[in-house]
Design a protein around this motif. Structure first.
Motif, mmCIF file in Angstrom:
data_model
loop_
_atom_site.group_PDB
_atom_site.id
_atom_site.type_symbol
_atom_site.label_atom_id
_atom_site.label_comp_id
_atom_site.label_asym_id
_atom_site.label_seq_id
_atom_site.Cartn_x
_atom_site.Cartn_y
_atom_site.Cartn_z
ATOM 1 N N ARG A 131 0.835 -1.205 0.000
ATOM 2 C CA ARG A 131 0.000 0.000 0.000
ATOM 3 C C ARG A 131 0.864 1.245 0.000
ATOM 4 N NH1 ARG A 131 -3.037 -1.986 -1.955
ATOM 5 N NH2 ARG A 131 -4.766 -3.265 -1.288
ATOM 6 N N ASN A 132 0.734 2.042 -1.053
ATOM 7 C CA ASN A 132 1.404 3.344 -1.143
ATOM 8 C C ASN A 132 2.893 3.249 -0.821
ATOM 9 O OD1 ASN A 132 -1.489 3.854 0.439
ATOM 10 N ND2 ASN A 132 -1.183 4.944 -1.504
ATOM 11 N N SER A 154 6.726 3.785 -1.365
ATOM 12 C CA SER A 154 7.739 4.590 -2.052
ATOM 13 C C SER A 154 9.105 4.148 -1.539
ATOM 14 C CB SER A 154 7.554 6.075 -1.762
ATOM 15 O OG SER A 154 6.313 6.512 -2.249
ATOM 16 N N ASP A 163 4.851 5.683 -4.708
ATOM 17 C CA ASP A 163 3.460 5.431 -4.373
ATOM 18 C C ASP A 163 2.858 4.252 -5.152
ATOM 19 O OD1 ASP A 163 1.162 5.899 -2.971
ATOM 20 O OD2 ASP A 163 0.360 7.312 -4.463
ATOM 21 N N SER A 207 0.905 0.665 -5.219
ATOM 22 C CA SER A 207 0.050 -0.266 -4.472
ATOM 23 C C SER A 207 -0.236 -1.465 -5.362
ATOM 24 C CB SER A 207 -1.270 0.415 -4.089
ATOM 25 O OG SER A 207 -1.004 1.514 -3.245
ATOM 26 N N GLY A 248 5.475 3.519 3.281
ATOM 27 C CA GLY A 248 4.262 2.784 2.925
ATOM 28 C C GLY A 248 4.201 1.475 3.682
#
Ligand SMILES: Nc1ncnc2c1ncn2[C@@H]1O[C@H](COP(=O)(O)OP(=O)(O)OP(=O)(O)O)[C@@H](O)[C@H]1O
Ligand SMILES: [Mg+2]
Lengths: 253, 458
Positions: free
Chosen positions: A9-10, A12, A23, A25, A65
């Protein structure tokens, strides 16, 4: 749809101040093969290595993330990296067998994780892993020979046998065929087909046909972004993004 | 003519040759649209090198042969007929005369030397003039000849290249030739020794006491086994017990654990230790470590613990070798591909498991080669044992007992007055030869191992 094995999830990733992954996912289910494609330097390896925390070995790398394995945050302080890597195995671009015998190469993981208690048990694991890696018949009479004495394709299958010897749940492969000839490549692809279902597999490849042949879903990366992620058949026949289309038709990359 | 003015003259000629060659080359280039293989400056260098080279070669040969020529000229003089027959006296009179003639001494022990001195001086200056004349002639001839060859079609550039190549080759040959000369003299003197003492008595005899050599059977007290043992015990056992673990561990720390910033200052510091003069280690061994080791020996109940123990010398030698082992091991560990380490880490191995089970085994051949080189260094090491080891040869495995080494004995045999061709002094050459052969073999084996290992990862 089944619950995902891996959920990112997200995410980086930074090397020092430069951002290599921006970012992203993604999720991977237990019984599928996911391919990562994209031009060189777009961050495929970087992202793959976040999934078993191999980026920890790069001092400048920093991950933001969340990534979950079976719902468990692998970057949580309580996570045991050693356990994680036993559950998420990895096969590298260049075959990297240890300078030990074929037997010892495969026995390495079970030994360090204390998976066996009797010699016979270890023998069984070694044989089973080599069989599943499709290498047993070629090496069964020379298990004491050095792993580095095998051909490139055999070495890569040895590395796969080594990875599955600890019975992982996920196998990450970073361009496993780029150093191999077409015949050895075909063998590895066949092997991936056989391993599918038993392990979740994520494979990075530069070879479009390979991605189409082995994977159910494909993720296209570009400049650190996840541009498109969907069923492999859709990506190759009917890409939604312009950049994906340019890449798979060979406009760049 | 003095040597200095001769050199200045030759260099002057070369400078003229350089300018002349350049100008001539520039002249034929002017107005031409052709492409030339050589620039004027190459022609200049070509002429200059040929001006300097021949006289230089001539003077080098001359320096080797002229003393004999001068002496012959002196001997031909009637005054020389009073000289005693060839032997020690005759040589010392002649050398005194030479010193007087060259103004290096003012008084003479022998009357005859004073008579011969002017003869010497005259002969010397005559030959000097001849040499200067020939040298200048050669310089001029070389310069003039090459000057005539300067022309549009002449590839001075490749010629200069060839001369440079020859110069570099000579430079590297000089070191090799000198070493060969040393080895030849070692062989020669050792050969004389083995004519007095049979080789097997020397190599396998277990009694060494060169202070009392019987004229009838010199071999009986020149058995070198205790020395070989002592050398092995101090250099290959005690020193390595210290150097291998510490060297290896520091290399592992530096390559696997240390951050780049830490490595940046620890590595040079370690390497600096390798530059400490061995004599400093020597007095550290003799003044600090040896008494402490003796104390320790006595306190644990070894009454005859020596203050010149093998342990003291070996410990300090080991410390001296640590940086060497560490840097060899560091190189070997760094040569193991990172993929090997990643492969192990990706299997879920910890850092220390990776080091123990993958990296060190993979680097082992290189490390072994490095250790062999370190051993060969340790057994040739002299200063520490001269200062801290004993002069008495005993065949013992007790590290607190006094022990001697080959190098220490060579020093003892050659210092102190003794005739130059007694069995005692000649034994030093036999020891030197043995040591040389052993270290040479060790180095060959070590370098082959290291080389094989490097190839394995290329
Ligand atoms: N150890 C590192 N330190 C600094 N920057 C890095 C490091 N590894 C990768 N990068 C940078 O991160 C970006 C992504 O690299 P990555 O290796 O993930 O690309 P890739 O998609 O796998 O490329 P390829 O297809 O050529 O293998 C690149 O710009 C690269 O220069
Ligand atoms: Mg990559």
């Amino acid at each position: 749809m089944t619950t995902p094995k891996i959920t990112a999830r997200n995410v980086s990733v930074y090397y020092g101040a430069t951002r290599a992954i921006d970012d992203v996912s993604i999720d991977v289910t237990q019984d599928e093969v996911v391919a990562f494609i994209g031009p060189s330097g777009c961050g495929k390896s970087t992202f793959l290595r976040t999934l078993n925390r191999m980026n920890d070995t790069v001092p400048s790398a920093r991950v933001e993330g969340e990534i979950y394995l079976d719902g468990e945050d692998i970057y949580a302080p309580s996570m045991d990296v050693v356990q994680l890597r036993a559950r998420v195995g990895m096969v590298f671009q260049k075959p990297n067998p240890f300078p030990k015998s074929i037997y010892e190469n495969v026995a390495y993981g079970p030994r360090i994780h204390g998976l066996t208690h009797a010699k016979g048990e270890l023998d069984d694991i070694v044989e089973g892993s080599l069989r599943r890696a499709g290498l047993w018949d070629e090496v069964k009479d020379r298990l004491t020979d050095s792993g580095t004495a095998l051909s490139g394709g055999q070495q890569q299958r040895l590395c796969i046998a080594r990875a599955i010897a600890v019975d992982p749940e996920v196998i990450l492969m970073d361009e496993p065929c780029s150093a191999l000839d077409p015949i050895a490549t075909a063998k590895i692809e066949e092997l991936i087909h056989e391993l599918k279902g038993r392990y979740a597999i994520v494979i990075v490849t530069h070879n479009m046909q390979q991605a189409a042949r082995v994977s159910q879903r494909t993720a296209f990366f570009h400049l650190g972004h996840l541009v498109e992620f969907g069923a492999t058949s859709d990506i190759f026949t009917n890409p939604r993004a312009e950049r994906t289309k340019d890449y798979i038709t060979g406009r760049y990359g | 003519m003095s040597g200095l003015s001769l050199v200045i003259l030759v260099i002057g000629l070369a400078l003229i040759g350089w300018l002349a060659g350049r100008m001539r080359a520039a002249a034929f280039r002017r107005g031409s649209t052709r492409r030339f293989s050589s620039q004027p400056v190459h022609h200049g260098w070509f002429v200059a090198l040929w001006t300097v080279g021949p006289p230089l070669v001539f003077l080098a040969i001359w320096a080797l042969t002229s003393p004999a020529l001068v002496t012959d000229a002196v001997l031909a003089n009637p005054a020389a007929s009073q000289l005693p027959p060839p032997g020690f006296d005759r040589a010392s009179i002649l050398s005194e005369a030479r010193s007087l003639a060259q103004g290096r001494s003012y008084g003479a022990f022998h009357e005859l030397a004073r008579t011969l001195a002017p003869v010497y001086a005259a002969a010397q200056s005559r030959f000097d003039w001849i040499a200067s004349g020939i040298a200048l002639l050669l310089a001029f001839a070389g310069g003039a000849f090459t000057f005539t060859r300067v022309g549009p079609g002449f590839a001075a550039r490749t010629q200069v290249e060839r001369v440079v190549m020859i110069l570099l080759l000579t430079a590297s040959l000089i070191a090799i030739l000198t070493t060969m000369g040393i080895v030849a003299s070692l062989l020669w003197e050792a050969g004389r020794f083995f004519r007095i003492v049979p080789a097997w008595e020397f190599l396998f005899g277990t009694h060494w006491s060169p202070q009392v050599i019987s004229a009838r059977d010199p071999g009986a007290s020149l058995g070198a086994v205790p020395l070989f043992w002592g050398t092995f015990f101090i250099g290959a056992v005690i020193a390595m017990v210290v150097a291998i673990p510490f060297g290896l561990m520091s290399a592992i720390y530096l390559t696997q654990y240390a951050r780049a910033s830490t490595r940046r200052w620890i590595k040079p510091t370690l390497e600096m230790l390798a530059g400490v003069p061995t004599v400093v280690y020597g007095y550290f061994a003799a003044l600090t470590v040896a008494p402490a080791v003796r104390q320790l020996g006595v306190s644990i109940g070894i009454a005859d613990a020596s203050s010149e123990s093998a342990l003291a010398a070996g410990l300090v030698m080991g410390i001296m070798i640590i940086p060497f082992v560490s840097s060899m091991a560091d190189d070997s560990l760094s040569a193991v591909p990172a993929a090997m380490r990643d492969g192990s880490l990706a299997m879920g191995a910890t850092s220390s498991e990776t080091i123990r089970k993958v990296l060190v085994p993979a680097a082992l051949p290189g490390v072994v080669g490095g250790v062999l080189l370190a051993v060969s260094r340790a057994i040739g090491e002299t200063m520490i044992v001269v200062m801290a080891a004993s002069g008495v040869a005993t065949l013992t495995a007790n590290p607190f007992a006094s022990t001697t080494t080959v190098t220490k004995q060579i020093v003892d045999l050659l210092t102190g007055e003794a005739e130059f061709d007694s069995a005692k002094t000649l034994a030093a050459f036999a020891l030197g030869l043995t040591l040389f052969v052993i270290t040479l073999l060790l180095n060959i084996v070590a370098l082959t191992v290291v080389k094989r290992y490097r190839e394995a990862y290329e």
